[in-house]
Design a protein around this motif. Sequence first.
Motif, PDB file in Angstrom:
ATOM      1  N   ARG A  49      13.064  70.686  47.462  1.00  0.00           N
ATOM      2  CA  ARG A  49      12.203  71.025  46.328  1.00  0.00           C
ATOM      3  C   ARG A  49      12.688  70.359  45.048  1.00  0.00           C
ATOM      4  O   ARG A  49      11.900  69.803  44.278  1.00  0.00           O
ATOM      5  CB  ARG A  49      12.171  72.546  46.152  1.00  0.00           C
ATOM      6  CG  ARG A  49      11.250  73.004  45.029  1.00  0.00           C
ATOM      7  CD  ARG A  49      11.245  74.514  44.893  1.00  0.00           C
ATOM      8  NE  ARG A  49      10.295  74.947  43.871  1.00  0.00           N
ATOM      9  CZ  ARG A  49      10.132  76.208  43.509  1.00  0.00           C
ATOM     10  NH1 ARG A  49      10.849  77.168  44.076  1.00  0.00           N
ATOM     11  NH2 ARG A  49       9.242  76.521  42.574  1.00  0.00           N
ATOM     12  N   ARG A  50      14.005  70.406  44.825  1.00  0.00           N
ATOM     13  CA  ARG A  50      14.571  69.825  43.601  1.00  0.00           C
ATOM     14  C   ARG A  50      14.364  68.311  43.556  1.00  0.00           C
ATOM     15  O   ARG A  50      13.957  67.760  42.519  1.00  0.00           O
ATOM     16  CB  ARG A  50      16.065  70.144  43.528  1.00  0.00           C
ATOM     17  CG  ARG A  50      16.782  69.515  42.337  1.00  0.00           C
ATOM     18  CD  ARG A  50      18.245  69.909  42.312  1.00  0.00           C
ATOM     19  NE  ARG A  50      18.938  69.546  43.533  1.00  0.00           N
ATOM     20  CZ  ARG A  50      19.404  68.314  43.795  1.00  0.00           C
ATOM     21  NH1 ARG A  50      19.229  67.346  42.917  1.00  0.00           N
ATOM     22  NH2 ARG A  50      20.029  68.063  44.924  1.00  0.00           N
ATOM     23  N   VAL A  51      14.629  67.628  44.650  1.00  0.00           N
ATOM     24  CA  VAL A  51      14.497  66.171  44.660  1.00  0.00           C
ATOM     25  C   VAL A  51      13.039  65.757  44.502  1.00  0.00           C
ATOM     26  O   VAL A  51      12.727  64.793  43.785  1.00  0.00           O
ATOM     27  CB  VAL A  51      15.109  65.580  45.948  1.00  0.00           C
ATOM     28  CG1 VAL A  51      14.842  64.081  46.026  1.00  0.00           C
ATOM     29  CG2 VAL A  51      16.603  65.847  46.003  1.00  0.00           C
ATOM     30  N   CYS A  52      12.130  66.472  45.146  1.00  0.00           N
ATOM     31  CA  CYS A  52      10.706  66.150  44.988  1.00  0.00           C
ATOM     32  C   CYS A  52      10.264  66.316  43.532  1.00  0.00           C
ATOM     33  O   CYS A  52       9.507  65.491  43.005  1.00  0.00           O
ATOM     34  CB  CYS A  52       9.852  67.033  45.897  1.00  0.00           C
ATOM     35  SG  CYS A  52       9.882  66.562  47.638  1.00  0.00           S
ATOM     36  N   ALA A  53      10.732  67.380  42.883  1.00  0.00           N
ATOM     37  CA  ALA A  53      10.367  67.603  41.485  1.00  0.00           C
ATOM     38  C   ALA A  53      10.901  66.488  40.598  1.00  0.00           C
ATOM     39  O   ALA A  53      10.192  65.974  39.717  1.00  0.00           O
ATOM     40  CB  ALA A  53      10.897  68.960  41.016  1.00  0.00           C
ATOM     41  N   LEU A  54      12.156  66.087  40.817  1.00  0.00           N
ATOM     42  CA  LEU A  54      12.742  65.009  40.029  1.00  0.00           C
ATOM     43  C   LEU A  54      12.022  63.689  40.275  1.00  0.00           C
ATOM     44  O   LEU A  54      11.756  62.923  39.344  1.00  0.00           O
ATOM     45  CB  LEU A  54      14.227  64.863  40.373  1.00  0.00           C
ATOM     46  CG  LEU A  54      15.180  65.931  39.836  1.00  0.00           C
ATOM     47  CD1 LEU A  54      16.556  65.764  40.469  1.00  0.00           C
ATOM     48  CD2 LEU A  54      15.283  65.841  38.317  1.00  0.00           C
ATOM     49  N   ALA A  55      11.714  63.408  41.541  1.00  0.00           N
ATOM     50  CA  ALA A  55      11.030  62.154  41.873  1.00  0.00           C
ATOM     51  C   ALA A  55       9.645  62.100  41.243  1.00  0.00           C
ATOM     52  O   ALA A  55       9.244  61.079  40.660  1.00  0.00           O
ATOM     53  CB  ALA A  55      10.934  62.010  43.392  1.00  0.00           C
ATOM     54  N   ALA A  56       8.902  63.190  41.339  1.00  0.00           N
ATOM     55  CA  ALA A  56       7.557  63.216  40.761  1.00  0.00           C
ATOM     56  C   ALA A  56       7.608  63.051  39.249  1.00  0.00           C
ATOM     57  O   ALA A  56       6.786  62.334  38.655  1.00  0.00           O
ATOM     58  CB  ALA A  56       6.869  64.535  41.134  1.00  0.00           C
ATOM     59  N   GLU A  57       8.585  63.686  38.630  1.00  0.00           N
ATOM     60  CA  GLU A  57       8.741  63.599  37.180  1.00  0.00           C
ATOM     61  C   GLU A  57       8.991  62.168  36.724  1.00  0.00           C
ATOM     62  O   GLU A  57       8.531  61.751  35.655  1.00  0.00           O
ATOM     63  CB  GLU A  57       9.906  64.498  36.770  1.00  0.00           C
ATOM     64  CG  GLU A  57      10.239  64.516  35.302  1.00  0.00           C
ATOM     65  CD  GLU A  57      11.479  65.365  35.033  1.00  0.00           C
ATOM     66  OE1 GLU A  57      12.473  64.824  34.518  1.00  0.00           O
ATOM     67  OE2 GLU A  57      11.453  66.567  35.356  1.00  0.00           O
ATOM     68  N   ARG A  58       9.694  61.395  37.555  1.00  0.00           N
ATOM     69  CA  ARG A  58      10.068  60.027  37.181  1.00  0.00           C
ATOM     70  C   ARG A  58       9.171  58.958  37.801  1.00  0.00           C
ATOM     71  O   ARG A  58       9.445  57.766  37.677  1.00  0.00           O
ATOM     72  CB  ARG A  58      11.523  59.784  37.567  1.00  0.00           C
ATOM     73  CG  ARG A  58      12.442  60.748  36.846  1.00  0.00           C
ATOM     74  CD  ARG A  58      13.882  60.580  37.178  1.00  0.00           C
ATOM     75  NE  ARG A  58      14.663  61.627  36.508  1.00  0.00           N
ATOM     76  CZ  ARG A  58      15.973  61.630  36.387  1.00  0.00           C
ATOM     77  NH1 ARG A  58      16.675  60.631  36.889  1.00  0.00           N
ATOM     78  NH2 ARG A  58      16.602  62.602  35.780  1.00  0.00           N
ATOM     79  N   GLY A  59       8.136  59.379  38.483  1.00  0.00           N
ATOM     80  CA  GLY A  59       7.211  58.421  39.066  1.00  0.00           C
ATOM     81  C   GLY A  59       7.757  57.685  40.262  1.00  0.00           C
ATOM     82  O   GLY A  59       7.306  56.580  40.588  1.00  0.00           O
ATOM     83  N   VAL A  60       8.723  58.287  40.953  1.00  0.00           N
ATOM     84  CA  VAL A  60       9.308  57.676  42.150  1.00  0.00           C
ATOM     85  C   VAL A  60       8.563  58.169  43.380  1.00  0.00           C
ATOM     86  O   VAL A  60       8.303  59.372  43.531  1.00  0.00           O
ATOM     87  CB  VAL A  60      10.808  58.035  42.261  1.00  0.00           C
ATOM     88  CG1 VAL A  60      11.399  57.499  43.565  1.00  0.00           C
ATOM     89  CG2 VAL A  60      11.572  57.480  41.064  1.00  0.00           C
ATOM     90  N   ARG A  61       8.210  57.255  44.256  1.00  0.00           N
ATOM     91  CA  ARG A  61       7.473  57.615  45.463  1.00  0.00           C
ATOM     92  C   ARG A  61       8.347  58.430  46.413  1.00  0.00           C
ATOM     93  O   ARG A  61       9.531  58.154  46.580  1.00  0.00           O
ATOM     94  CB  ARG A  61       6.998  56.326  46.154  1.00  0.00           C
ATOM     95  CG  ARG A  61       6.191  56.549  47.403  1.00  0.00           C
ATOM     96  CD  ARG A  61       5.573  55.260  47.864  1.00  0.00           C
ATOM     97  NE  ARG A  61       4.595  54.769  46.892  1.00  0.00           N
ATOM     98  CZ  ARG A  61       3.973  53.605  46.993  1.00  0.00           C
ATOM     99  NH1 ARG A  61       4.249  52.789  47.983  1.00  0.00           N
ATOM    100  NH2 ARG A  61       3.087  53.246  46.096  1.00  0.00           N
ATOM    101  N   ILE A  62       7.742  59.434  47.043  1.00  0.00           N
ATOM    102  CA  ILE A  62       8.466  60.342  47.936  1.00  0.00           C
ATOM    103  C   ILE A  62       8.186  59.978  49.390  1.00  0.00           C
ATOM    104  O   ILE A  62       7.029  59.897  49.814  1.00  0.00           O
ATOM    105  CB  ILE A  62       8.050  61.803  47.680  1.00  0.00           C
ATOM    106  CG1 ILE A  62       8.423  62.220  46.253  1.00  0.00           C
ATOM    107  CG2 ILE A  62       8.683  62.742  48.706  1.00  0.00           C
ATOM    108  CD1 ILE A  62       7.825  63.546  45.825  1.00  0.00           C
TER     109      ILE A  62
END
Length: 254
Positions: A49-62
């Motif tokens: 959950r934490r990594v997905c939130a950080l990735a989405a916030e920074r525009g990084v593809r998951i």
Amino acid sequence: MTLVSMDLNADLGEGFGRWTLTDDERLLSVVTSANVACGFHAGDAATMRRVCALAAERGVRIGAQVSYRDLAGFGRRAMDVPADELAAEVAYQIGALEVFARAAGAAVAYVKPHGALYNRVVHDEDQAAAVVAGVLLASAGLPVLGLPGSRLHEAAGKAGLPVVGEAFGDRAYRSDGSLLPRGQEGAVLHEPDEVVERSVSMARSGVVTAHCGRPVPVRARSLCLHGDTPGAVDLARRVRSGLESAGIRVEAFA
């Protein structure tokens, strides 16, 4: 072959409970795609959950990094899993990550096998077909990130899934284009200048020098930077800077 752009991906979320391995926050400031551990070789619900939130916030593809069920061995031990069971477990991992990606306002954008499964599906048709069946079970059209020319890409292509070729700046290659096994000396490269030079060469000319000294063609659209190696963040920054200095755009694959 000259590429005008290159995706940078890294394996993230590779911790469990109080134990952490990757510097997710700092790596997410460098990479354009995040291969998130889905709980089978590493990772847990809170970490995902934490990594997905950080990735989405920074525009990084998951991306969902799926593996054999092997927490104790970090997914790097050879295993024989029946095809129907492997397909179900791949779908399960993708589905688990999708929950957290959607909660962050994003979505799982691709799938990449990890460790022993990644190496197995380079040559094993049955296990490759099982991974593809799992991807189809979870979602009809997710791209599959993997080694160019692998049985995995062959099976994905036959199933109508997009395939994305991947290269490794910090891993040694064999003359057939596969990776030198981690147990062999020299399999992982640690000298930053060498890693940067190889990364730029693969992006610009599609060629890497194998462990034996022979040039090997590498058809890649994404470059993997391992997040669990010492100095991973600094190395990732140097690779990105080297690519950009060579006139190569660093952006997520289409």
